[in-house]
Design a protein around this motif. Structure first.
Motif, PDB file in Angstrom:
ATOM      1  N   ALA A 130      -6.696 -13.975 -38.429  1.00  0.00           N
ATOM      2  CA  ALA A 130      -7.131 -15.222 -37.788  1.00  0.00           C
ATOM      3  C   ALA A 130      -6.607 -15.309 -36.342  1.00  0.00           C
ATOM      4  CB  ALA A 130      -6.631 -16.418 -38.605  1.00  0.00           C
ATOM      5  N   GLU A 131      -5.355 -14.855 -36.126  1.00  0.00           N
ATOM      6  CA  GLU A 131      -4.823 -14.869 -34.768  1.00  0.00           C
ATOM      7  C   GLU A 131      -5.617 -13.955 -33.848  1.00  0.00           C
ATOM      8  OE1 GLU A 131      -0.773 -13.828 -35.028  1.00  0.00           O
ATOM      9  OE2 GLU A 131      -0.116 -15.736 -35.905  1.00  0.00           O
ATOM     10  N   CYS A 132      -5.947 -12.766 -34.370  1.00  0.00           N
ATOM     11  CA  CYS A 132      -6.725 -11.829 -33.546  1.00  0.00           C
ATOM     12  C   CYS A 132      -8.090 -12.419 -33.204  1.00  0.00           C
ATOM     13  CB  CYS A 132      -6.869 -10.488 -34.262  1.00  0.00           C
ATOM     14  SG  CYS A 132      -5.321  -9.581 -34.451  1.00  0.00           S
ATOM     15  N   LEU A 133      -8.713 -13.020 -34.231  1.00  0.00           N
ATOM     16  CA  LEU A 133     -10.025 -13.625 -33.973  1.00  0.00           C
ATOM     17  C   LEU A 133      -9.909 -14.765 -32.951  1.00  0.00           C
ATOM     18  CD1 LEU A 133     -11.503 -13.719 -37.598  1.00  0.00           C
ATOM     19  CD2 LEU A 133     -12.156 -12.191 -35.727  1.00  0.00           C
ATOM     20  N   GLY A 134      -8.822 -15.564 -33.053  1.00  0.00           N
ATOM     21  CA  GLY A 134      -8.623 -16.645 -32.097  1.00  0.00           C
ATOM     22  C   GLY A 134      -8.423 -16.128 -30.677  1.00  0.00           C
ATOM     23  N   LYS A 135      -7.629 -15.054 -30.558  1.00  0.00           N
ATOM     24  CA  LYS A 135      -7.427 -14.475 -29.221  1.00  0.00           C
ATOM     25  C   LYS A 135      -8.727 -13.944 -28.649  1.00  0.00           C
ATOM     26  CE  LYS A 135      -2.549 -13.226 -29.745  1.00  0.00           C
ATOM     27  NZ  LYS A 135      -1.582 -12.114 -29.776  1.00  0.00           N
ATOM     28  N   LEU A 136      -9.497 -13.263 -29.510  1.00  0.00           N
ATOM     29  CA  LEU A 136     -10.786 -12.751 -29.027  1.00  0.00           C
ATOM     30  C   LEU A 136     -11.692 -13.890 -28.585  1.00  0.00           C
ATOM     31  CD1 LEU A 136     -11.487  -9.917 -31.644  1.00  0.00           C
ATOM     32  CD2 LEU A 136     -10.872  -9.640 -29.232  1.00  0.00           C
ATOM     33  N   ARG A 137     -11.711 -14.963 -29.386  1.00  0.00           N
ATOM     34  CA  ARG A 137     -12.552 -16.100 -29.029  1.00  0.00           C
ATOM     35  C   ARG A 137     -12.060 -16.745 -27.725  1.00  0.00           C
ATOM     36  NH1 ARG A 137     -11.631 -18.599 -33.207  1.00  0.00           N
ATOM     37  NH2 ARG A 137     -13.193 -17.588 -34.510  1.00  0.00           N
ATOM     38  N   GLN A 138     -10.728 -16.857 -27.561  1.00  0.00           N
ATOM     39  CA  GLN A 138     -10.171 -17.448 -26.348  1.00  0.00           C
ATOM     40  C   GLN A 138     -10.471 -16.601 -25.113  1.00  0.00           C
ATOM     41  OE1 GLN A 138      -5.982 -18.068 -26.562  1.00  0.00           O
ATOM     42  NE2 GLN A 138      -5.839 -19.156 -24.605  1.00  0.00           N
ATOM     43  N   ASP A 139     -10.331 -15.255 -25.278  1.00  0.00           N
ATOM     44  CA  ASP A 139     -10.662 -14.380 -24.149  1.00  0.00           C
ATOM     45  C   ASP A 139     -12.124 -14.513 -23.765  1.00  0.00           C
ATOM     46  OD1 ASP A 139      -8.085 -13.534 -24.167  1.00  0.00           O
ATOM     47  OD2 ASP A 139      -8.466 -11.717 -25.332  1.00  0.00           O
ATOM     48  N   HIS A 140     -12.986 -14.618 -24.780  1.00  0.00           N
ATOM     49  CA  HIS A 140     -14.410 -14.768 -24.497  1.00  0.00           C
ATOM     50  C   HIS A 140     -14.683 -16.086 -23.764  1.00  0.00           C
ATOM     51  CE1 HIS A 140     -18.707 -14.303 -24.947  1.00  0.00           C
ATOM     52  NE2 HIS A 140     -18.780 -15.490 -25.527  1.00  0.00           N
TER      53      HIS A 140
END
Length: 601
Positions: free
Chosen positions: A44-54
């Protein structure tokens, strides 16, 4: 005796073993479930970081698009305003022409009418009283028409002034002018480093238009490459001192309106900076006309300043001059005097005030009343400026000279005070969270704080209100007594140079090192501002720290690049032109009038 096996004990033991294994497996299941939960959290953290970077990339792309749209809108607005200014100038010239012709015609008609009145008032023509009255009525009508035309001319001038300031505020960037000096005798001196290269007297830097300069980079055995640089204005060797000042003169029109102005000369040693700023006079030039033709930007700017002051109400402006020198990364006050009253440069420090502006404590200010007073003071202390002969120039300046003219403007009447109050009220309406007057004037009790409307009403209706019942102590009297101050800074920078070409040795090497480091610090500051970095290295040099308000503040800054036209100095010329290009990329805040902010002691 035979042994009997108790089956119950065996079964109990097996049940105990099975229960132990079951507990072990349950513990293992709990461990696996915990690891599974941890892995889910990491996922979930990785997905959140990816979403934030996007999202950040999307915001950056949208911000870039908005900036491009804003730049396009600004360019179109600037083009429209420039066309309006041109049209207004044409209309103003037509109005002035009509006004002059009308004045001439009115004067002639007045003379004719006065003759007729004199004839009508004689005893022989006493019966022509009606004609005299009609002539007097006509004269009155002509005078009213002249007053209307005069008021119209004043309105057009005010409108031109407002459009001029609007154009300057929309441009917002540092303005950069370039001046290419003519070929001088020392350009023909062949240096040891260029013995195998092209002839040093060959001109490779030239102005090809009013805003473009070309540099022809010549290399042995290779075809020449032309580099083009664009600036707001480019002056060729044929341009006079007056032509250069005419392009600088519009900046001074806004000086008395509350804007700070700075003019800075940059270039290598021998490129004509001091000639551009101070002017020069050869022994053969003794006539007054020739002396005035060789005046630099400093004497002409001082004369223009006092000319503008003469058009204002009497005793509404006072002028003070100060002269500083930055030598070996130290600031010296050239107007300071010792105990015997002799002029001697005293070392000063540069500090940053609580408002973020740079200031020089204990700096000497001399009051002046005319441009001749300014030049008399400057001429008397120029001999204290550090000079050193080099192979490039016999009178090479080894320090940065900063001449500051401080103008204190007083409020001429109550109407000006009311306008300043209205402007401050508008500022508060646009910025509701902005501190009123000064942060130190706020009371700790929230109930004692007032809105901007209440404060303006209270200051206008009850001037004797006690400080305990108002956010600030006696603002009305402080405004009326405190003038606002603007500065005209004229900077003659020391020349950048190569040690091998200048031929300096010994203690002069430290001077060259300090000069080049301060100019490099200036280039670093301009680069940081152009790239909009979070930290601007103003304190890397005393020069940039002293000029912090001018380079990164809201002053109107003009950089005059002085370059040599020959192949011998093409490296230094390219470096100067490159710095000018970086300076043009700096996006400054729109200039703000200094009298928009109410000051309280």
């Amino acid at each position: 005796m035979p042994l009997f096996i108790n089956r119950d004990q065996i079964f109990a033991h097996q049940v105990h073993l099975l229960e132990h294994k079951l507990r072990s497996k349950e513990e293992r299941i709990l461990e696996l479930e915990t690891e599974n939960a941890i892995l889910h959290l990491r996922l979930a953290e990785c997905l959140g970081k990816l979403r934030q970077d996007h999202e950040e990339e999307s915001r950056a792309l949208n911000h870039h698009r908005h900036q491009s749209d804003a730049q396009n809108i600004t360019r179109s607005s600037l083009a429209t305003l420039l066309s309006d200014v041109q049209a207004l100038k044409q209309d103003l010239s037509e109005v002035v022409a009509v006004y002059v012709s009308f004045s001439t015609e009115l004067e002639e008609q007045s003379k004719t009418l006065l003759k007729k009145v004199a004839q009508a008032s004689s005893p022989l023509n006493g019966h022509r009283g009606d004609e005299v009255q009609s002539l007097q009525a006509r004269v009155a009508a002509l005078e009213r028409s002249l007053e209307e035309e005069t008021e119209r001319c004043r309105a057009e001038r005010r409108r031109r002034k407002e459009l001029h300031n609007a154009v300057v505020e929309l441009r917002g960037n540092i303005r950069v002018h370039c001046r290419v000096r003519p070929v001088l005798p020392f350009d023909h001196v062949q240096s040891s480093t260029s013995a195998s290269g092209p002839a040093p007297s060959e001109e490779v830097v030239c102005a090809i238009s009013d805003d473009t300069v070309m540099v022809n980079c010549l290399k042995t055995g290779m075809p020449g490459q032309n580099k083009m640089f664009e600036f707001e204005r480019v002056h060729g060797p044929e341009d006079s001192q007056d032509a250069v000042f005419e392009e600088v003169k519009p900046l001074l029109t806004s000086l008395l309106d509350g804007y700070n102005v700075c003019i800075m000369a940059y270039g290598q040693t021998g490129s004509g900076k001091t000639h551009t700023m101070m002017g020069s006079q050869s022994p053969a030039e003794s006539s007054t006309t020739q002396q005035e033709a060789q005046r630099g930007l400093i004497p002409q700017a001082a004369a223009e300043l006092f000319r503008l002051i003469s058009e204002k109400p009497a005793e509404s402006h006072t002028v003070e001059v100060s002269v500083m020198e930055v030598y070996n990364n130290e600031v010296f006050d050239l107007l300071a005097q010792d105990e015997q009253g002799n002029t001697a440069g005293e070392r000063r420090d540069v500090i940053t005030t609580s408002s973020g502006t740079s200031q020089v404590p204990s700096l000497t200010h001399e009051p002046v009343c005319s441009a001749s007073d300014v030049m008399r003071i400057i001429s008397s202390i120029l001999r204290f400026r550090a000079h050193c002969p080099t192979l490039v120039h016999t009178e090479s300046s080894r320090s940065h000279l900063i001449v500051t003219l401080t103008i204190s403007s007083k409020s001429p009447n109550a109407l000006a005070l009311a306008r300043r109050l209205q402007r401050a009220k508008k500022d508060m309406q646009h910025s509701p969270h902005k501190e009123w007057w000064s942060p130190r004037c706020r009371r700790a009790n929230p109930a004692a704080r007032y809105s901007s409307d209440e404060l303006l009403a209270s200051t206008a209706s009850s001037p004797s209100r006690s400080p305990a019942h108002s956010p600030c102590p006696s603002p009305r009297h402080s405004i009326a007594q405190t003038p606002f101050r603007t500065k005209l800074q004229l900077v003659d920078l020391a020349g950048s140079e190569c040690v091998g070409m200048s031929g300096v040795t010994g203690a002069a090497l430290w001077e060259v090192s300090c000069i080049n480091r301060s100019l490099s610090a200036l280039s670093d500051v301009l680069g940081a501002l152009a790239e909009q970095r979070p930290h601007i290295p103003y304190r890397n040099s005393k020069l940039t720290h002293l000029l912090q308000d001018v380079i990164g503040g809201d002053a109107k800054l003009l950089v005059m690049l002085c370059v040599s036209p020959t192949q011998r100095f093409v490296t230094e010329s390219l470096q100067s032109l490159g710095l000018g290009t970086r300076a043009r990329q700096v996006q400054k805040e729109p200039p703000r009038r200094k009298n928009n902010t109410l000051k309280v002691k």
